[in-house]
Design an enzyme around this catalytic site. Structure first.
Site, short mmCIF file in Angstrom:
data_model
loop_
_atom_site.label_atom_id
_atom_site.label_comp_id
_atom_site.label_asym_id
_atom_site.label_seq_id
_atom_site.Cartn_x
_atom_site.Cartn_y
_atom_site.Cartn_z
CB SER A 144 64.33 13.37 -11.36
OG SER A 144 64.56 12.37 -10.36
CE1 TYR A 157 63.29 17.14 -7.51
CE2 TYR A 157 63.08 14.75 -7.48
CZ TYR A 157 63.78 15.89 -7.84
OH TYR A 157 64.97 15.77 -8.53
C1 BGC Z 1 66.75 13.60 -6.24
C2 BGC Z 1 67.69 13.09 -5.20
C3 BGC Z 1 67.65 11.57 -5.14
C4 BGC Z 1 67.85 10.98 -6.51
C5 BGC Z 1 67.75 9.46 -6.53
C6 BGC Z 1 67.01 12.90 -7.55
O1 BGC Z 1 66.09 13.35 -8.48
O2 BGC Z 1 66.93 14.99 -6.40
O3 BGC Z 1 67.34 13.62 -3.95
O4 BGC Z 1 68.67 11.09 -4.29
O5 BGC Z 1 66.88 11.51 -7.38
O6 BGC Z 1 66.60 9.01 -5.90
#
Ligand code: BGC
Length: 256
Positions: A144, A157
């Site tokens: 991410s 996360y």
């Molecule tokens: C998350 C989303 C978020 C996006 C941008 C992703 O990794 O799962 O919830 O909107 O990042 O911030």
């Protein structure tokens, strides 16, 4: 000749969202697919049929990525069923919203187990198989932008994704002698079920769109194209990298 013909890929969390998009794209490029889902249901059977219609084989492998014995058994089944596994896509991931002071232990544990521990031990099982096969392989982790960027109310996360960044770098070095490349794709805001709350609420969506220089959310296909490249021979000399797929979100900054 399709560029992934003769290859087989295991994609985790492939029932929906980015995982589904990657499974379909790799199949379009000619790869056989081991499709990991949490539950074997009608939707999984439908995806299996969609993939088979592309002219490749597709095995549905229901398992929870936190269940190590089930995961190892699934790798064996995929190798038996498809002859080998050349590509692993660690995609399965979850997030739970909570301010830091309210994060519950069980939510912390679940997020870390799905996003990081599952990917770690699946990579281990996959690399052991590739070592035994005596050929290289590809590990692609879906991390991410939050492998780098703080995300208030999503501390576990972010920890898991930051951990995935270091996992990728470490494994890339350790597995290079085996001919296995290890890379991350770091999506920004993509139209998937993980973002359902955001997509369905204009009060949340509009401010986010305003922060994305390209002015739109990403689609699973935006991520899948990069996964197909990383899985291909064209990416043979690419390892220990993160490719950001976010429409410019991560480095956006402006002053009025
Ligand atoms: C998350 C989303 C978020 C996006 C941008 C992703 O990794 O799962 O919830 O909107 O990042 O911030």
């Amino acid at each position: 000749m399709k560029r992934l013909a003769g290859k087989a890929a295991l994609v985790t969390g492939a029932s929906q969202g980015i995982g589904l998009g990657i499974a379909l794209r790799l199949a379009e490029e000619g790869a056989d697919i081991a499709l990991n889902v949490l539950q074997d249901n009608a939707a999984a059977a439908e995806t299996q049929a969609r993939i088979a219609a592309l002219g490749v084989r597709c095995l549905v492998l229901p398992f929870d990525v936190t269940d190590l014995p089930a995961m190892r058994a699934a790798v064996e089944r995929a190798v038996q069923g498809l002859g080998a596994l050349h590509i692993l896509v660690n995609n399965a991931g979850i997030e739970k919203r909570a301010p830091f002071l309210e994060v519950a232990e069980q939510d912390y544990d679940r997020v870390m187990a799905v996003n990081l521990k599952g990917a770690f031990f699946l990579a281990q099982a996959f690399a052991a198989h590739r070592q035994a096969a005596g050929q290289g392989g590809r590990i692609i982790n879906i991390s991410s932008v939050h492998e780098n960027l703080p995300f208030p109310n999503f501390a576990p996360y972010c920890l898991s994704k930051g951990g995935m960044r270091m996992m990728m770098r470490n494994l890339a070095i350790e597995l290079a002698p085996l001919g296995i490349t290890v890379n991350n794709i770091a999506p920004g805001a993509i139209e998937t079920p993980i973002n359902a709350r955001l997509m369905n609420d204009p009060a949340l969506k509009e401010p986010l769109l305003a922060r994305i220089p390209q002015g739109r959310l990403g689609k699973p296909a935006d991520v899948a194209g990069v996964a197909a490249f990383l899985a291909s021979d064209d990416a043979d000399y690419v390892t220990a990298t993160t490719t950001v797929v976010d429409g410019g979100l991560l480095w956006n900054y402006a002053e009025q």
